[in-house]
Write a protein that holds these residues in place. Structure first.
Motif, mmCIF file in Angstrom:
data_model
loop_
_atom_site.group_PDB
_atom_site.id
_atom_site.type_symbol
_atom_site.label_atom_id
_atom_site.label_comp_id
_atom_site.label_asym_id
_atom_site.label_seq_id
_atom_site.Cartn_x
_atom_site.Cartn_y
_atom_site.Cartn_z
ATOM 1 N N ASN A 237 0.829 -1.214 0.000
ATOM 2 C CA ASN A 237 0.000 0.000 0.000
ATOM 3 C C ASN A 237 0.858 1.257 0.000
ATOM 4 N N LEU A 238 1.900 1.273 0.803
ATOM 5 C CA LEU A 238 2.809 2.421 0.856
ATOM 6 C C LEU A 238 3.411 2.697 -0.513
ATOM 7 N N LEU A 239 3.896 1.663 -1.152
ATOM 8 C CA LEU A 239 4.533 1.835 -2.451
ATOM 9 C C LEU A 239 3.535 2.276 -3.508
ATOM 10 N N SER A 240 2.386 1.642 -3.555
ATOM 11 C CA SER A 240 1.407 2.012 -4.582
ATOM 12 C C SER A 240 0.853 3.414 -4.340
ATOM 13 N N ASP A 241 0.726 3.817 -3.076
ATOM 14 C CA ASP A 241 0.250 5.165 -2.753
ATOM 15 C C ASP A 241 1.269 6.247 -3.120
ATOM 16 N N ASN A 242 2.515 5.841 -3.308
ATOM 17 C CA ASN A 242 3.576 6.801 -3.615
ATOM 18 C C ASN A 242 4.120 6.651 -5.033
ATOM 19 N N PHE B 45 4.653 3.973 -7.004
ATOM 20 C CA PHE B 45 5.305 2.756 -7.468
ATOM 21 C C PHE B 45 4.226 1.814 -7.983
ATOM 22 N N GLN B 46 4.435 1.266 -9.151
ATOM 23 C CA GLN B 46 3.443 0.401 -9.795
ATOM 24 C C GLN B 46 3.554 -1.013 -9.237
ATOM 25 N N ILE B 47 2.957 -1.223 -8.057
ATOM 26 C CA ILE B 47 3.033 -2.537 -7.426
ATOM 27 C C ILE B 47 1.661 -2.961 -6.934
ATOM 28 N N THR B 48 1.352 -4.203 -7.197
ATOM 29 C CA THR B 48 0.134 -4.841 -6.694
ATOM 30 C C THR B 48 0.495 -6.286 -6.374
ATOM 31 N N LYS C 215 15.282 6.823 -7.492
ATOM 32 C CA LYS C 215 14.056 6.094 -7.150
ATOM 33 C C LYS C 215 14.334 5.101 -6.016
ATOM 34 N N TYR C 216 15.507 4.461 -6.060
ATOM 35 C CA TYR C 216 15.876 3.553 -4.975
ATOM 36 C C TYR C 216 15.977 4.302 -3.648
ATOM 37 N N MET C 217 16.571 5.487 -3.671
ATOM 38 C CA MET C 217 16.697 6.267 -2.443
ATOM 39 C C MET C 217 15.329 6.712 -1.939
ATOM 40 N N GLU C 218 14.460 7.121 -2.843
ATOM 41 C CA GLU C 218 13.099 7.490 -2.464
ATOM 42 C C GLU C 218 12.393 6.298 -1.813
ATOM 43 N N LEU C 219 12.545 5.149 -2.411
ATOM 44 C CA LEU C 219 11.950 3.928 -1.896
ATOM 45 C C LEU C 219 12.486 3.605 -0.507
ATOM 46 N N GLU D 84 21.411 1.195 1.628
ATOM 47 C CA GLU D 84 21.158 1.097 0.192
ATOM 48 C C GLU D 84 21.850 -0.107 -0.441
ATOM 49 N N LEU D 85 22.923 -0.581 0.173
ATOM 50 C CA LEU D 85 23.603 -1.770 -0.356
ATOM 51 C C LEU D 85 22.740 -3.026 -0.206
ATOM 52 N N ASP D 86 21.812 -2.994 0.743
ATOM 53 C CA ASP D 86 20.898 -4.126 0.919
ATOM 54 C C ASP D 86 20.048 -4.350 -0.328
ATOM 55 N N PHE D 87 19.813 -3.302 -1.077
ATOM 56 C CA PHE D 87 18.916 -3.372 -2.227
ATOM 57 C C PHE D 87 19.589 -3.935 -3.481
#
Length: 76
Positions: A9-14, A16-19, A33-37, A51-54
């Motif tokens: 929900n957080l990602l889609s509300d901001n 990010f095209q995720i369902t 975009k990674y930093m925003e995420l 950020e290295l985790d990603f």
């Protein structure tokens, strides 16, 4: 609401095209975009991420699983 649902929900509300239907789509973001995420997740779930985790995360599903694991670790 479970952590997985909160994250999606957080990602889609901001923007990010995720369902639940596209969890296996690749994470194809630029570094901004990674930093925003990363910041969105840290603030919403009150966890510290690096950020290295990603780097090793390839799909939204990888991301969701990783964040759920980090969240559970943080609660201990």
């Amino acid at each position: 609401m479970n952590i997985e649902t909160r994250l999606i929900n957080l990602l889609s509300d901001n923007g990010f095209q995720i369902t639940m239907d596209n969890l296996y789509y690749p994470l194809d973001f630029d570094s901004l975009k990674y930093m925003e995420l990363l910041i969105l997740i840290e603030e919403e779930l009150e966890i510290d991420l690096d950020e290295l985790d990603f780097v090793s995360l390839n799909t939204f599903k990888d991301l969701v699983d990783f964040i759920v694991e980090k969240y559970e670790e943080n609660k201990r």
